[in-house]
Write a protein that holds these residues in place. Sequence first.
Motif, short mmCIF file in Angstrom:
data_model
loop_
_atom_site.label_atom_id
_atom_site.label_comp_id
_atom_site.label_asym_id
_atom_site.label_seq_id
_atom_site.Cartn_x
_atom_site.Cartn_y
_atom_site.Cartn_z
N GLU A 298 1.56 9.40 -6.21
CA GLU A 298 1.93 10.84 -5.79
C GLU A 298 3.03 11.20 -7.21
O GLU A 298 3.19 11.99 -7.79
N HIS B 10 0.86 4.06 -2.87
CA HIS B 10 0.83 5.56 -2.32
C HIS B 10 2.12 6.37 -3.38
O HIS B 10 1.60 7.51 -3.76
N ASN B 11 3.00 5.79 -3.11
CA ASN B 11 4.43 6.88 -3.36
C ASN B 11 4.37 6.89 -5.04
O ASN B 11 4.40 7.71 -5.70
N LYS C 112 0.61 -1.14 0.04
CA LYS C 112 -0.08 -0.14 0.00
C LYS C 112 1.02 1.13 0.01
O LYS C 112 0.66 2.16 -0.70
N SER C 113 2.02 1.23 0.59
CA SER C 113 2.88 2.37 0.56
C SER C 113 3.57 2.34 -0.37
O SER C 113 3.52 3.87 -0.96
#
Length: 230
Positions: A198, A194-195, A190-191
């Motif tokens: 972005e 997210h990156n 998930k991290s």
Amino acid sequence: MKKIRLLLIEDNRLLREGLTVMLRKQQDMNVVETVGNGENILAIIKKQKPDVLLLDLGLRSRSSSHLVKLVKKNFPETKIIVMDLIPMQADVLEFVQAGVSGFILKDATVNDFLNTIRSVAKGLQVLPGNLTGSLFSQIVEHAVNGSKQSSLMDSVRMTKREKQVIELISEGHTNKEIAQELHLSTYTVKSHVHNILEKLALSTRVQIAKYLHDSRNVKAASDDISLLDD
């Protein structure tokens, strides 16, 4: 002194009239016409021959991005500045790719407002101040310089792990499946997602897959992404 010929499209009458008064006080600017919507925009530009078009991003009557594309297709020499309160990153990228030369925040100082107009009239590109120096601004600069989507991808620096996640997302895998495939925790995946969102200025994982498929094909696009160490 050759004055900058301005055409203002703003559907808020009070704001439109206030901006017009301010701009007409400038010795180097000439507001040739103001309108509340984009109707008959091509006829107006053909008649008035503005150097710079000031366009409200949030027109209620019609799509501002469509207007930009229409104007740039028929009058590529006309420079366009979009006005908005707080433009979303996705909006900025969309409008820059459509041909916009600058952005003015509606809460900008008078000096910033006027300087943006003068800079764009000279052929410069002006991003919103809150994006200057960010990774996203580097992506936008590639769009400003005429790069296609695949070239924008070239400007985004991903880790090897993020590249793997992108490839698996494009193949339709869920976060849980990606975690199992890469031997990671779901939280870590998930991290990474997210990156990636972005860095690409996107909002959903579906857009990641579509972005890659639209730019070329999944394998070719992923090979183009610059790599960093994990």
